[in-house]
Write an enzyme that holds these catalytic residues in place. Sequence first.
Site, PDB file in Angstrom:
ATOM      1  N   ASN A   9       0.869  -1.182   0.000  1.00  0.00           N
ATOM      2  CA  ASN A   9       0.000   0.000   0.000  1.00  0.00           C
ATOM      3  C   ASN A   9       0.904   1.229   0.000  1.00  0.00           C
ATOM      4  O   ASN A   9       1.524   1.545   1.010  1.00  0.00           O
ATOM      5  CB  ASN A   9      -0.886  -0.033   1.254  1.00  0.00           C
ATOM      6  CG  ASN A   9      -1.741   1.208   1.383  1.00  0.00           C
ATOM      7  OD1 ASN A   9      -1.827   2.015   0.462  1.00  0.00           O
ATOM      8  ND2 ASN A   9      -2.371   1.362   2.547  1.00  0.00           N
ATOM      9  N   TRP A  10       0.948   1.893  -1.145  1.00  0.00           N
ATOM     10  CA  TRP A  10       1.876   3.025  -1.273  1.00  0.00           C
ATOM     11  C   TRP A  10       1.320   4.326  -0.708  1.00  0.00           C
ATOM     12  O   TRP A  10       2.021   5.344  -0.675  1.00  0.00           O
ATOM     13  CB  TRP A  10       2.253   3.219  -2.750  1.00  0.00           C
ATOM     14  CG  TRP A  10       3.122   2.124  -3.303  1.00  0.00           C
ATOM     15  CD1 TRP A  10       3.512   0.967  -2.662  1.00  0.00           C
ATOM     16  CD2 TRP A  10       3.705   2.067  -4.606  1.00  0.00           C
ATOM     17  NE1 TRP A  10       4.298   0.202  -3.494  1.00  0.00           N
ATOM     18  CE2 TRP A  10       4.431   0.852  -4.693  1.00  0.00           C
ATOM     19  CE3 TRP A  10       3.682   2.918  -5.714  1.00  0.00           C
ATOM     20  CZ2 TRP A  10       5.126   0.482  -5.841  1.00  0.00           C
ATOM     21  CZ3 TRP A  10       4.372   2.553  -6.859  1.00  0.00           C
ATOM     22  CH2 TRP A  10       5.084   1.345  -6.908  1.00  0.00           C
ATOM     23  N   LYS A  11       0.043   4.315  -0.351  1.00  0.00           N
ATOM     24  CA  LYS A  11      -0.590   5.501   0.245  1.00  0.00           C
ATOM     25  C   LYS A  11      -0.369   6.745  -0.647  1.00  0.00           C
ATOM     26  O   LYS A  11      -0.320   6.603  -1.869  1.00  0.00           O
ATOM     27  CB  LYS A  11      -0.082   5.712   1.670  1.00  0.00           C
ATOM     28  CG  LYS A  11      -0.154   4.419   2.491  1.00  0.00           C
ATOM     29  CD  LYS A  11       0.099   4.609   3.951  1.00  0.00           C
ATOM     30  CE  LYS A  11       0.086   3.247   4.637  1.00  0.00           C
ATOM     31  NZ  LYS A  11       0.173   3.332   6.090  1.00  0.00           N
ATOM     32  N   HIS A  94      -9.212   0.630   5.060  1.00  0.00           N
ATOM     33  CA  HIS A  94      -7.914   0.872   5.708  1.00  0.00           C
ATOM     34  C   HIS A  94      -8.116   1.795   6.921  1.00  0.00           C
ATOM     35  O   HIS A  94      -8.938   2.712   6.889  1.00  0.00           O
ATOM     36  CB  HIS A  94      -6.939   1.504   4.707  1.00  0.00           C
ATOM     37  CG  HIS A  94      -5.543   1.515   5.227  1.00  0.00           C
ATOM     38  ND1 HIS A  94      -5.096   2.500   6.093  1.00  0.00           N
ATOM     39  CD2 HIS A  94      -4.514   0.649   5.071  1.00  0.00           C
ATOM     40  CE1 HIS A  94      -3.843   2.240   6.418  1.00  0.00           C
ATOM     41  NE2 HIS A  94      -3.462   1.124   5.814  1.00  0.00           N
ATOM     42  N   GLU A  96      -6.551   4.228   8.013  1.00  0.00           N
ATOM     43  CA  GLU A  96      -6.417   5.671   7.758  1.00  0.00           C
ATOM     44  C   GLU A  96      -7.698   6.242   7.154  1.00  0.00           C
ATOM     45  O   GLU A  96      -8.069   7.380   7.421  1.00  0.00           O
ATOM     46  CB  GLU A  96      -5.197   5.935   6.859  1.00  0.00           C
ATOM     47  CG  GLU A  96      -3.906   5.743   7.651  1.00  0.00           C
ATOM     48  CD  GLU A  96      -2.723   5.253   6.842  1.00  0.00           C
ATOM     49  OE1 GLU A  96      -2.729   5.346   5.606  1.00  0.00           O
ATOM     50  OE2 GLU A  96      -1.771   4.738   7.473  1.00  0.00           O
ATOM     51  N   GLU A 166      -5.158  -5.617  10.465  1.00  0.00           N
ATOM     52  CA  GLU A 166      -4.124  -4.611  10.699  1.00  0.00           C
ATOM     53  C   GLU A 166      -4.379  -3.929  12.032  1.00  0.00           C
ATOM     54  O   GLU A 166      -5.163  -2.960  12.099  1.00  0.00           O
ATOM     55  CB  GLU A 166      -4.154  -3.566   9.583  1.00  0.00           C
ATOM     56  CG  GLU A 166      -3.907  -4.152   8.201  1.00  0.00           C
ATOM     57  CD  GLU A 166      -3.345  -3.093   7.260  1.00  0.00           C
ATOM     58  OE1 GLU A 166      -2.207  -3.277   6.819  1.00  0.00           O
ATOM     59  OE2 GLU A 166      -4.011  -2.083   7.019  1.00  0.00           O
ATOM     60  N   GLY A 172       2.577   1.749  10.778  1.00  0.00           N
ATOM     61  CA  GLY A 172       3.480   2.886  10.642  1.00  0.00           C
ATOM     62  C   GLY A 172       4.169   3.277  11.937  1.00  0.00           C
ATOM     63  O   GLY A 172       4.760   4.345  12.028  1.00  0.00           O
ATOM     64  N   SER A 212       3.741  -2.763  10.217  1.00  0.00           N
ATOM     65  CA  SER A 212       5.203  -2.727  10.378  1.00  0.00           C
ATOM     66  C   SER A 212       5.889  -4.038  10.004  1.00  0.00           C
ATOM     67  O   SER A 212       6.851  -4.442  10.667  1.00  0.00           O
ATOM     68  CB  SER A 212       5.561  -2.287  11.800  1.00  0.00           C
ATOM     69  OG  SER A 212       5.060  -0.987  12.058  1.00  0.00           O
ATOM     70  N   GLY A 233       2.965  -1.397   4.259  1.00  0.00           N
ATOM     71  CA  GLY A 233       2.970   0.039   4.001  1.00  0.00           C
ATOM     72  C   GLY A 233       4.386   0.512   3.701  1.00  0.00           C
ATOM     73  O   GLY A 233       4.915   0.329   2.609  1.00  0.00           O
ATOM     74  N   GLY A 234       5.022   1.106   4.705  1.00  0.00           N
ATOM     75  CA  GLY A 234       6.342   1.733   4.541  1.00  0.00           C
ATOM     76  C   GLY A 234       7.358   0.890   3.771  1.00  0.00           C
ATOM     77  O   GLY A 234       8.022   1.392   2.851  1.00  0.00           O
TER      78      GLY A 234
END
Length: 249
Positions: A9-11, A94, A96, A166, A172, A212, A233-234
């Site tokens: 997920n590149w957001k 998600h 967010e 998640e 994150g 993470s 994610g990251g």
Amino acid sequence: MRNKIVAGNWKMNKNLSETESLLRELSAKLPDTDAEVMVAPTFVNLSGAVHCLESSIIQVIAQNMHFAESGAFTGEISADMLLNIEVDTVIIGHSERRALFGETDEILAKKVKAALAKNMRVMFCFGEELGDRKSENQFNIVESQLKNALFNLDADSWSRLVLAYEPVWAIGTGETASPEQAQEMHAFIRNTISQTYSADIAERVSILYGGSVKPSNAKEIFSKPDVDGGLIGGASLVADDFVGIIKSI
Ligand code: PEP
């Protein structure tokens, strides 16, 4: 046999040229794998990513969509718009989107229904917050998230659902659920689906862990029997890290 999946997920990261260059690097370094590999760039770069990955096994998926067919919804994207550019899988729910954009279980249920009605695949995200875990309420929270958004679906819809557990406190933050915590929750989720639908549906649905995940912890998390891959994610923004995670499955 359940599908193994590693999705990035590149957001809201990477412009078009950065997207293309990361995809080229990923394609070049991609190991042989039985897992499905997916990336979710931002909306404006989906079409470019599809074009860039024409001869690749890497699938391009969307980070979100609206539940309406079309109309006066400024800034929103419909299922048809995604399908029209050959994107047939969408992340819904998600944390967010829930926390920063006010997406409730009710809205998410509508989005899931709209995507499935168009024959899209849905990667549905859910998970408890830190306070829920501290008060040992994580199982109730997860069960109600599933119930409110998914348990009104018919049994056939489940073949097009992927779940991503998640825990919000691990997204994150650098803090990861331990492999045992992930397994405990994934087994609970599978058991809840088995009781609500059937053992067969529960056995077939892929449940990803997200929060993470890094090359250094992926192998142990993925080794758990009810963990079928990861939503990353990251670490998915760095080709070598994402490739390292794919190699761990
Ligand atoms: C995510 O946002 O879905 C996620 C899992 O992020 P990270 O890997 O950075 O924790």
